[in-house]
Design a protein around this motif. Structure first.
Motif: not given
Length: 124
Positions: A11-18
């Motif tokens: 799970l990541v917030q919009a604008g984030g990276s993985l």
């Protein structure tokens, strides 16, 4: 027979990276094209990026250019997908795939080996 195992979803917030990883095992890996795809519920499988293992040449679909980068580590027999500036519409299961056809690239029907997938959820 080559086998693939994806990891790194979450799970990541919009604008984030993985960064997704695809660990490959089996013979003659250097003869394969490796691809990353994603599939959201109710939608077709979408091509993201591909890499020719032997020479490292890469291909990215236009919608992810500048945000996603495919790469591979010869020693670790692993293919990566670095994703940045993620968007909520990127919520999907992400799959790694392998093909002996150098023409496979963006065509999922030409990939005959698939991993189990890893879930990526992008919250708004």
């Amino acid at each position: 027979q080559v086998q693939l195992a994806e990891s790194g979803g979450g799970l990541v917030q919009a604008g984030g990276s993985l960064r997704l990883s695809c660990a490959a095992s089996g013979p003659y890996l250097s003869t394969y094209v490796m691809g990353w795809f994603r599939q959201a519920p109710g939608k077709e499988r979408q091509f993201l990026a591909a890499i020719r293992w032997s020479i490292g040449s890469t291909y990215h679909t236009d919608s992810v250019k500048g945000r996603f980068t495919i790469s591979r580590d010869f020693v670790k027999s692993t293919v990566f997908l670095q994703m940045s500036t993620l968007k909520p519409e990127g919520t999907a299961i992400y799959y790694c795939a392998a093909s002996r056809s150098m023409e496979a690239l963006s065509r999922p029907s030409l990939y005959n080996i698939w991993g189990q997938g890893t879930q990526v959820t992008v919250s708004s």
